[in-house]
Write an enzyme that holds these catalytic residues in place. Structure first.
Site, PDB file in Angstrom:
ATOM      1  N   THR A 142      32.978  34.855  -4.398  1.00 34.43           N
ATOM      2  CA  THR A 142      32.816  35.038  -5.840  1.00 34.43           C
ATOM      3  C   THR A 142      32.308  33.782  -6.544  1.00 34.43           C
ATOM      4  O   THR A 142      32.654  32.666  -6.169  1.00 34.43           O
ATOM      5  CB  THR A 142      34.175  35.452  -6.432  1.00 34.43           C
ATOM      6  N   ARG A 312      74.622  50.064 -14.478  1.00 39.00           N
ATOM      7  CA  ARG A 312      74.527  49.974 -15.938  1.00 39.00           C
ATOM      8  C   ARG A 312      75.126  51.246 -16.550  1.00 39.00           C
ATOM      9  O   ARG A 312      74.750  52.347 -16.172  1.00 39.00           O
ATOM     10  CB  ARG A 312      73.071  49.843 -16.354  1.00 39.00           C
ATOM     11  N   THR A 432      41.999  44.226  -8.866  1.00 39.73           N
ATOM     12  CA  THR A 432      40.688  43.630  -9.117  1.00 39.73           C
ATOM     13  C   THR A 432      40.062  43.067  -7.846  1.00 39.73           C
ATOM     14  O   THR A 432      38.899  43.295  -7.566  1.00 39.73           O
ATOM     15  CB  THR A 432      40.839  42.509 -10.176  1.00 39.73           C
ATOM     16  N   GLU A 434      39.388  42.349  -3.726  1.00 41.30           N
ATOM     17  CA  GLU A 434      38.986  43.280  -2.651  1.00 41.30           C
ATOM     18  C   GLU A 434      38.266  44.491  -3.238  1.00 41.30           C
ATOM     19  O   GLU A 434      38.400  45.604  -2.748  1.00 41.30           O
ATOM     20  CB  GLU A 434      40.195  43.761  -1.830  1.00 41.30           C
TER      21      GLU A 434
HETATM   22  C1  LIG Z   1      63.008  39.670 -25.871  1.00 44.28           C
HETATM   23  C2  LIG Z   1      64.269  40.287 -26.416  1.00 44.28           C
HETATM   24  C3  LIG Z   1      64.808  39.769 -27.571  1.00 44.28           C
HETATM   25  C4  LIG Z   1      66.007  40.284 -28.083  1.00 44.28           C
HETATM   26  N1  LIG Z   1      66.555  39.727 -29.184  1.00 44.28           N
HETATM   27  C5  LIG Z   1      67.776  40.166 -29.626  1.00 44.28           C
HETATM   28  C6  LIG Z   1      68.430  39.538 -30.721  1.00 44.28           C
HETATM   29  O1  LIG Z   1      67.915  38.571 -31.290  1.00 44.28           O
HETATM   30  N2  LIG Z   1      69.634  39.991 -31.121  1.00 44.28           N
HETATM   31  C7  LIG Z   1      70.223  41.056 -30.498  1.00 44.28           C
HETATM   32  O2  LIG Z   1      71.301  41.440 -30.904  1.00 44.28           O
HETATM   33  N3  LIG Z   1      69.644  41.678 -29.448  1.00 44.28           N
HETATM   34  C8  LIG Z   1      68.429  41.262 -28.982  1.00 44.28           C
HETATM   35  N4  LIG Z   1      67.832  41.872 -27.898  1.00 44.28           N
HETATM   36  C9  LIG Z   1      68.512  42.992 -27.228  1.00 44.28           C
HETATM   37  C10 LIG Z   1      67.829  44.341 -27.419  1.00 44.28           C
HETATM   38  O3  LIG Z   1      67.980  44.774 -28.735  1.00 44.28           O
HETATM   39  C11 LIG Z   1      68.388  45.373 -26.417  1.00 44.28           C
HETATM   40  O4  LIG Z   1      68.120  44.909 -25.145  1.00 44.28           O
HETATM   41  C12 LIG Z   1      67.746  46.734 -26.624  1.00 44.28           C
HETATM   42  O5  LIG Z   1      68.287  47.324 -27.747  1.00 44.28           O
HETATM   43  C13 LIG Z   1      67.915  47.667 -25.433  1.00 44.28           C
HETATM   44  O6  LIG Z   1      69.246  47.905 -25.139  1.00 44.28           O
HETATM   45  P1  LIG Z   1      69.843  47.756 -23.671  1.00 44.28           P
HETATM   46  O7  LIG Z   1      69.393  46.458 -23.145  1.00 44.28           O
HETATM   47  O8  LIG Z   1      71.270  48.045 -23.746  1.00 44.28           O
HETATM   48  O9  LIG Z   1      69.134  48.921 -22.855  1.00 44.28           O
HETATM   49  P2  LIG Z   1      69.914  50.017 -22.002  1.00 44.28           P
HETATM   50  O10 LIG Z   1      70.501  51.011 -22.926  1.00 44.28           O
HETATM   51  O11 LIG Z   1      70.792  49.388 -21.016  1.00 44.28           O
HETATM   52  O12 LIG Z   1      68.677  50.705 -21.272  1.00 44.28           O
HETATM   53  C14 LIG Z   1      68.574  50.813 -19.851  1.00 44.28           C
HETATM   54  C15 LIG Z   1      67.831  52.095 -19.508  1.00 44.28           C
HETATM   55  O13 LIG Z   1      68.649  53.219 -19.806  1.00 44.28           O
HETATM   56  C16 LIG Z   1      67.958  54.138 -20.613  1.00 44.28           C
HETATM   57  N5  LIG Z   1      68.927  54.795 -21.497  1.00 44.28           N
HETATM   58  C17 LIG Z   1      69.974  54.228 -22.147  1.00 44.28           C
HETATM   59  N6  LIG Z   1      70.625  55.153 -22.849  1.00 44.28           N
HETATM   60  C18 LIG Z   1      69.996  56.328 -22.654  1.00 44.28           C
HETATM   61  C19 LIG Z   1      70.201  57.655 -23.140  1.00 44.28           C
HETATM   62  N7  LIG Z   1      71.197  57.957 -23.954  1.00 44.28           N
HETATM   63  N8  LIG Z   1      69.330  58.619 -22.744  1.00 44.28           N
HETATM   64  C20 LIG Z   1      68.316  58.319 -21.927  1.00 44.28           C
HETATM   65  N9  LIG Z   1      68.083  57.094 -21.442  1.00 44.28           N
HETATM   66  C21 LIG Z   1      68.915  56.112 -21.801  1.00 44.28           C
HETATM   67  C22 LIG Z   1      66.915  53.321 -21.342  1.00 44.28           C
HETATM   68  O14 LIG Z   1      65.803  54.110 -21.714  1.00 44.28           O
HETATM   69  C23 LIG Z   1      66.548  52.272 -20.315  1.00 44.28           C
HETATM   70  O15 LIG Z   1      65.567  52.771 -19.454  1.00 44.28           O
HETATM   71  C24 LIG Z   1      66.631  41.371 -27.414  1.00 44.28           C
HETATM   72  C25 LIG Z   1      66.049  41.889 -26.241  1.00 44.28           C
HETATM   73  C26 LIG Z   1      64.876  41.364 -25.746  1.00 44.28           C
HETATM   74  C27 LIG Z   1      64.290  41.949 -24.491  1.00 44.28           C
HETATM   75  C1  LIG Z   2      43.813  36.413  -8.002  1.00 46.48           C
HETATM   76  C2  LIG Z   2      42.414  36.487  -7.501  1.00 46.48           C
HETATM   77  C3  LIG Z   2      42.090  35.927  -6.285  1.00 46.48           C
HETATM   78  C4  LIG Z   2      40.780  35.939  -5.815  1.00 46.48           C
HETATM   79  N1  LIG Z   2      40.497  35.321  -4.627  1.00 46.48           N
HETATM   80  C5  LIG Z   2      39.201  35.249  -4.215  1.00 46.48           C
HETATM   81  C6  LIG Z   2      38.859  34.517  -3.038  1.00 46.48           C
HETATM   82  O1  LIG Z   2      39.708  33.915  -2.376  1.00 46.48           O
HETATM   83  N2  LIG Z   2      37.541  34.472  -2.671  1.00 46.48           N
HETATM   84  C7  LIG Z   2      36.570  35.119  -3.373  1.00 46.48           C
HETATM   85  O2  LIG Z   2      35.420  35.052  -2.989  1.00 46.48           O
HETATM   86  N3  LIG Z   2      36.867  35.815  -4.510  1.00 46.48           N
HETATM   87  C8  LIG Z   2      38.155  35.898  -4.952  1.00 46.48           C
HETATM   88  N4  LIG Z   2      38.464  36.594  -6.110  1.00 46.48           N
HETATM   89  C9  LIG Z   2      37.411  37.257  -6.888  1.00 46.48           C
HETATM   90  C10 LIG Z   2      37.442  38.775  -6.817  1.00 46.48           C
HETATM   91  O3  LIG Z   2      37.098  39.240  -5.565  1.00 46.48           O
HETATM   92  C11 LIG Z   2      36.523  39.360  -7.917  1.00 46.48           C
HETATM   93  O4  LIG Z   2      36.994  38.919  -9.147  1.00 46.48           O
HETATM   94  C12 LIG Z   2      36.543  40.869  -7.887  1.00 46.48           C
HETATM   95  O5  LIG Z   2      35.775  41.311  -6.797  1.00 46.48           O
HETATM   96  C13 LIG Z   2      36.019  41.525  -9.174  1.00 46.48           C
HETATM   97  O6  LIG Z   2      34.724  41.159  -9.430  1.00 46.48           O
HETATM   98  P1  LIG Z   2      34.289  40.625 -10.869  1.00 46.48           P
HETATM   99  O7  LIG Z   2      35.237  39.602 -11.268  1.00 46.48           O
HETATM  100  O8  LIG Z   2      32.850  40.303 -10.784  1.00 46.48           O
HETATM  101  O9  LIG Z   2      34.445  41.888 -11.823  1.00 46.48           O
HETATM  102  P2  LIG Z   2      33.284  42.488 -12.788  1.00 46.48           P
HETATM  103  O10 LIG Z   2      32.316  43.222 -11.951  1.00 46.48           O
HETATM  104  O11 LIG Z   2      32.783  41.438 -13.677  1.00 46.48           O
HETATM  105  O12 LIG Z   2      34.163  43.530 -13.595  1.00 46.48           O
HETATM  106  C14 LIG Z   2      34.248  43.510 -15.014  1.00 46.48           C
HETATM  107  C15 LIG Z   2      34.393  44.950 -15.519  1.00 46.48           C
HETATM  108  O13 LIG Z   2      33.167  45.650 -15.321  1.00 46.48           O
HETATM  109  C16 LIG Z   2      33.408  46.858 -14.637  1.00 46.48           C
HETATM  110  N5  LIG Z   2      32.232  47.126 -13.797  1.00 46.48           N
HETATM  111  C17 LIG Z   2      31.505  46.251 -13.077  1.00 46.48           C
HETATM  112  N6  LIG Z   2      30.501  46.888 -12.454  1.00 46.48           N
HETATM  113  C18 LIG Z   2      30.590  48.194 -12.785  1.00 46.48           C
HETATM  114  C19 LIG Z   2      29.828  49.359 -12.431  1.00 46.48           C
HETATM  115  N7  LIG Z   2      28.787  49.280 -11.618  1.00 46.48           N
HETATM  116  N8  LIG Z   2      30.217  50.551 -12.939  1.00 46.48           N
HETATM  117  C20 LIG Z   2      31.282  50.615 -13.749  1.00 46.48           C
HETATM  118  N9  LIG Z   2      32.032  49.556 -14.114  1.00 46.48           N
HETATM  119  C21 LIG Z   2      31.684  48.353 -13.626  1.00 46.48           C
HETATM  120  C22 LIG Z   2      34.665  46.628 -13.841  1.00 46.48           C
HETATM  121  O14 LIG Z   2      35.345  47.836 -13.585  1.00 46.48           O
HETATM  122  C23 LIG Z   2      35.460  45.730 -14.781  1.00 46.48           C
HETATM  123  O15 LIG Z   2      36.144  46.512 -15.707  1.00 46.48           O
HETATM  124  C24 LIG Z   2      39.778  36.589  -6.580  1.00 46.48           C
HETATM  125  C25 LIG Z   2      40.108  37.185  -7.789  1.00 46.48           C
HETATM  126  C26 LIG Z   2      41.407  37.135  -8.268  1.00 46.48           C
HETATM  127  C27 LIG Z   2      41.725  37.778  -9.576  1.00 46.48           C
END
Ligand SMILES: Cc1cc2nc3c(=O)[nH]c(=O)nc-3n(C[C@H](O)[C@H](O)[C@H](O)COP(=O)(O)OP(=O)(O)OC[C@H]3O[C@@H](n4cnc5c(N)ncnc54)[C@H](O)[C@@H]3O)c2cc1C
Ligand SMILES: Cc1cc2nc3c(=O)[nH]c(=O)nc-3n(C[C@H](O)[C@H](O)[C@H](O)COP(=O)(O)OP(=O)(O)OC[C@H]3O[C@@H](n4cnc5c(N)ncnc54)[C@H](O)[C@@H]3O)c2cc1C
Lengths: 687, 687
Positions: A142, A312, A432, A434
């Site tokens: 690349t 949980r 992306t 390969e």
């Molecule tokens: C970046 C970040 C910042 C935050 N900041 C604050 C903050 O400043 N102050 C604060 O107080 N909190 C904060 N929180 C907490 C946040 O508000 C809670 O994590 C959030 O409300 C989700 O609750 P939980 O973690 O208990 O989820 P859970 O209820 O444990 O969810 C776990 C899974 O169970 C599912 N689930 C739960 N109940 C049901 C149901 N009845 N039916 C179906 N599915 C269910 C959910 O969809 C989920 O897939 C923060 C969280 C994050 C990630």
């Molecule tokens: C973590 C990582 C590791 C890598 N390691 C290596 C490495 O070790 N050696 C190496 O040689 N390379 C490496 N690469 C490069 C990698 O192989 C290329 O980035 C990859 O093949 C995608 O090609 P591109 O970046 O040119 O994508 P682009 O072709 O620029 O794609 C951009 C957008 O255009 C779209 N697009 C492009 N052509 C068409 C078309 N004809 N029709 C429709 N849509 C199209 C794509 O779907 C995409 O949405 C690495 C890349 C990453 C991210």
């Protein structure tokens, strides 16, 4: 700390519901006890070495991480040599390490490319050095300006007859090699793709072994500007020094061009390869390996999520939930909510299907190579197309699945300590590299278009996995084809499921073929107008093949005449069949419009399908923990506070938080400098 | 460096195709030139201060990042005071800074909660201190064991009559407050949700102002164990010290309980609030703000992606592509590929729809508050449900959209320097906080179930956005309802589009209602069995409302009698209508099965729908760059090498890579220690 032991109790209790032998299932997944044993042995090799400890990873910045990556790389190389490990064991070590290391492309691309494209003498020269790590290589294809479109690479290798050398040049700014794993810091050599130029004539991209850094002091050679391209998305590939390189009239000997297929003689005569696509083999291998890797990733993600959601508890729902009699007064385990099950369990089924797909794909690859070695290229096109379609589909669902598993865990899912964030960051680029997942689907589409033509001329020449194109030969009857499902149980018949997928593929392939024909054919300049449809048919085909292979792998496991390693007990088979049904029907439901928009399904079939999916999901509930235990991912590998095997999620999350370096200080850094002046801006406050 | 200027030329050339006035469109989006001006002024305020420079962010680890977050926090506070900025300006500063800072919850939750739940005297006491940052607050609700289920929080506040105090206790290990933004390092106070206990009686969760750290030296008070919970997923929230706290018999004065609604007297008499849901207002506000935030995020992501894909060229496709005559010999700009357009352009349309939704939701909130202040709670339930449904849907599509925009950019999309990785990491937790996106949908479902009942008894009482439930009153005729589209253009009729969405909502609401009734009603213990269907109807409703509001906002912009700020030129209107059509029809196509599984659409309608979407997508192509320019996101805000306004993507990516600290050394750190010993293990090698 009562709740802590409640966590453990919950997971232990869930395990008691498992009604199949977990070991038996693990053996099915990995192909027999010997493989399971070996995988455990290798993971343990890694787990025992302090350098592979993952505890401080979240606090390393890119600079420190690359240094760690280098240290881990060299130890990995040593272990490989000490224990004389083969490629599969190497892959297992990498799985256990669970990060992308600078040295991976040495074994993953540098050696294979030389092996497949080097002449016998070149192999004899380079491979022993590479295997003993006396040189370290990477794969540089690349460029800043080109990835997908290989044919427009701008780096040139111009033959200099006077000195019998190649002059490597980054002709333009965008010719800089870019993204090259291992190039940023560790490598001494690179296999470089460059346009071969002799006497002003351009022969297209060829492969050259290019020394990058001195074996004396590791300094880059004059004429090469090389470095690291910088940090990556989501903190992914943090220990990898993906690099760039610009070549300024850099000279290498003529014999550094890999000459198994194309050759250039001392006097500058170019000989072209006997067959244009002989180098496809290594691409097929890399994609097949990726599919197995996706099975390992998604199974890990579902393991973590399933275990945490089992411990949980949220909301009181003292209903028929099957735990309330045993744990009166406790809230419901969130894994009991249908919505949670509906999101999670299909991914467990998908993980199993991915395991099956990974094995079959690898067998296809081995079959191909065996054929090629005796000059038979019959299956090349099919295997190439299949691996492209599968790579695109499987890496897509694995990346999406990992993020969904994280999100499923609610708030705690956003902690680094889930182990899933790091995983998602590692998986996404597989969509992306390969071959970009969208560009790649055009391979399968082209292949199928040829199959549609073959079906019309020589129907018996259609290859097995695309036999469905025959269904649409009679347009009229095909237009009136209707799904045969009459009663709900019919959905559970694998042959019905396969017929449903075949119908869709036949329709989409035929529609695409008609559209391409109407626009002037595949080689016309309007080809790219069809790329939405290429994507659709390629993913439809991948889904069909995945469903088919999973069904076949269970049939084999049930076959008393099959190899012992492939067989499974009746209890395991019973649950595998449920998973296979869930996998097939959930895939249909997710793509339901594809089956209704031509009236192939009628409304009552849609209804009964949804009902079946719902009931299959529910039928997995008691087995979910056993099913993920069967993936056999040890705690070292999971590296997850929430998904450890003992279920002790809250205690581990707490303990992990205590390791946060910020917590070493009672008052935070920045208080005197920033916070205090702000608080005191309006004078002293006494409350 | 020829290609570099080609990048710039490509973007400049794409701009020339814009056939509407970009400024006019920007004014439409932000509600008039004064708002646009103010937003630019505020962003510039931030951009000018070195402390908000983003260049070294990718190399900061959590420790350094939090210190930076603190420094940025205090400067943010100072600027707010210096310029006497209001809440909207504060939000714009945060948008410009583009990271989550320790101080955000002070203004975002601590102040609003005291303002809405404190008594007049409490407001008078705390708010001036908070506004002058003499105290810094956070909002502590979530615990290690509980988030979604508020009613089971375990922290207690027990009234101690002798001393007129509350004793705060983390009764168990899982009662530890967790995830609290600002608690880890910066805050001096927290509003804490705790169960109020008087004389052994539990009155449920109430809100208390709790001093956490000394105003003298910032040390946590005895009885409080407090710290940072550690790093987050994907490197997100890296500058935020989300914290934990455990309280051990910690005493605060009685008057620190917020007593606007509930009260406790000196002698321990509890008075309950006049209406149970009066505190919902601040939740509605937070969700409405989130919707606007999602508009800003997704519009930024599409800006970056659209610009880069306009300058990225890959594959020669010298066809009718409209750039080849001007640039003969160059490869195709990847934005010309239908698959790229098909992925990207619907997200541009979605961004516009999100802007409209953000405004309407905010108006609904203001209407609600006006009503509440005069004792009118009529719209409370509807606004609460709508904001829940919209929050769940909008944050879901914005997170998925940001990742899709990143993936669209191929290999370079995985660089940190896209600016998108950081954004996705910041967006994803919005799917979880302010109510988990799955749990939240039950609010809308409950509301609609009541509306279905209302429709049967007092149809004229059904609220405007759920009027569709009336469609299904006559079961028989509804079962035979069919979509009215006869010819392709019918799809472009907004009333037809709305009818289609209404039909789906009516069906799903009725089906859910029937299922719930059959299982014993909403209050039965089987309620959670329906949560898959709750999610479906809630998202269907959100999509309907989004489509409706976007249509209405264009109608208003076209109305010569509307406020000048709301109006737009005919050229802008024409392209907005195309976007609205694309948004509506693409949303239908993405959910096509919902419209076919009851035979509401027939096969030929499905075909013509797909054709319309395809042609609408193509019809945006020439306008895409203008449409994203109209979002008016300056380069400082985008912080993207690939998406900067001059299009100079390759040069910027190159320049950014040169800033990588690893590149300061010619030979990497770790060579002597690790690489050299490996290379020399088998002796010196001369090549
Ligand atoms: C970046 C970040 C910042 C935050 N900041 C604050 C903050 O400043 N102050 C604060 O107080 N909190 C904060 N929180 C907490 C946040 O508000 C809670 O994590 C959030 O409300 C989700 O609750 P939980 O973690 O208990 O989820 P859970 O209820 O444990 O969810 C776990 C899974 O169970 C599912 N689930 C739960 N109940 C049901 C149901 N009845 N039916 C179906 N599915 C269910 C959910 O969809 C989920 O897939 C923060 C969280 C994050 C990630
Ligand atoms: C973590 C990582 C590791 C890598 N390691 C290596 C490495 O070790 N050696 C190496 O040689 N390379 C490496 N690469 C490069 C990698 O192989 C290329 O980035 C990859 O093949 C995608 O090609 P591109 O970046 O040119 O994508 P682009 O072709 O620029 O794609 C951009 C957008 O255009 C779209 N697009 C492009 N052509 C068409 C078309 N004809 N029709 C429709 N849509 C199209 C794509 O779907 C995409 O949405 C690495 C890349 C990453 C991210």
């Amino acid at each position: 700390m009562a709740q802590t032991s409640q966590n453990k109790k919950d997971l232990a209790q869930a395990r008691t519901k498992t009604n199949f032998d977990v070991t038996d299932m693990t053996n099915y997944l990995y192909g027999g006890p010997a493989n399971v044993e070996q995988r455990r042995y290798i993971i343990d090799l890694i787990a025992r070495e302090p350098i592979f400890n993952k505890d401080d990873w979240p606090w390393l910045n890119h600079t420190d991480a690359v240094k760690r990556g280098i240290a881990m790389s060299t130890r990995l190389a040593e272990i490989k040599m000490e224990h004389e490990l083969n490629d599969l064991d190497f892959a297992t070590m990498v799985e256990a390490i669970d990060d992308t290391l600078p040295i991976l492309l040495h074994n993953g691309a540098f050696i294979p490319v030389i092996n497949s494209q080097g002449s016998d003498e070149q192999i004899e020269k380079w491979i022993p050095l590479a295997e003993k790590y006396q040189i370290i290589g990477c794969y540089a294809q690349t460029e800043l300006g080109h990835g997908s479109n290989l044919s427009q690479l701008e780096t040139t290798a111009t033959f200099v007859q006077e000195t019998d050398e190649w002059e490597i040049n980054s002709t333009t700014f965008t010719a800089a090699k870019w993204w090259i794993g291992g190039l940023g810091a560790i490598c001494t050599h690179a296999v470089v793709q460059a346009k071969l130029i002799i006497a002003g004539k351009d022969y297209g991209a060829h492969v050259f072994v290019v020394p990058i850094r001195s074996l004396d002091n590791h300094k880059p050679f004059p004429g090469i500007q090389v470095g690291d391209i910088g940090p990556k998305a989501y903190g992914g590939f943090n220990k990898m020094e993906n690099g760039f390189a610009r070549f300024n009239k850099y000279r290498i000997p003529r014999e550094n061009m890999l000459m198994r297929f194309s050759k250039v003689s001392r006097d500058g005569v170019y000989t072209k390869p006997p067959h244009a696509k002989l180098s496809y083999g290594s691409m097929v291998l890399l994609r097949s390996v990726l599919i197995r890797q996706m099975a390992l990733y998604l199974s890990r993600a579902t393991t973590i999520s399933t275990r945490y959601l089992t411990v949980r508890r949220q909301f009181n729902n003292p209903t028929k939930r099957n735990d309330t009699d045993i744990n009166p007064g406790l809230e419901t385990q969130v894994i009991n909510y249908p919505m949670v099950q509906n999101r999670l369990f299909p991914m467990i089924a998908q993980s199993y299907a991915l395991f099956a797909a990974g094995s079959v794909m690898m067998e296809m690859y081995i079959g191909l190579m065996t054929g090629l070695s005796s000059g038979n290229i019959d299956t090349l096109a099919e295997v190439h197309a299949t691996s492209s379609a599968l790579k695109s589909y499987c890496t897509t669902i694995a990346a999406a699945g990992a993020e969904e598993c994280r999100k499923l865990m609610g708030g705690h899912g956003y902690s680094y300590f889930t182990g899933l964030a790091h995983m998602f960051a590692s998986i996404v680029p597989s969509n992306t590299y390969e071959g970009d997942n969208y560009v790649l689907t055009q391979q399968m589409a082209r292949y199928l278009l040829k199959e549609v033509k073959t079906a019309r001329t020589t129907p018996n020449k259609v290859t097995p996995y695309s036999k469905y194109v025959l269904l649409a030969l009679n347009r009229d009857s095909f237009a009136h084809a209707r799904c045969s499902v009459a009663k709900a149980e019919d959905w559970l018949n694998p042959d019905v499921q396969l017929a449903v997928f075949e119908h869709r593929c036949a329709r989409l392939a035929t529609e695409l073929s008609d559209a391409v024909d109407a626009a002037g054919g595949m080689e016309s300049t309007t080809w790219s107008d069809h790329n939405i449809e290429c994507y659709r048919i390629s993913h439809a085909h991948a889904q069909y093949v995945m469903v088919l292979w999973f069904i076949q792998s269970i049939r084999e496991a049930r076959n008393p005449e099959a190899d012992e390693e492939c067989r499974a007990s009746p209890e395991a088979i019973a649950i595998l069949e449920r998973l296979s049904n869930l996998h097939a029907l959930h895939t249909i439901q997710t793509n339901l419009a594809d089956f209704t928009e031509d009236a192939y399904f009628n409304p009552s079939q849609c209804q009964s399908l949804r009902a079946q999916v719902k009931s299959l999901v529910a039928s997995i509930a008691d087995q979910a923990v056993g099913l993920v235990d069967a993936f056999d991912h040890p705690d070292f590998l999971l590296a997850s506070a929430l998904g450890a095997s003992d279920g002790d999620a809250y205690q581990r999350l707490w303990d992990k938080a205590q390791t946060e370096p910020l917590n070493r200080r009672e008052v935070c850094d920045g208080y005197e400098e920033y916070i205090r002046p702000l608080l005191k801006k309006h004078g002293e406050l006494k409350l």
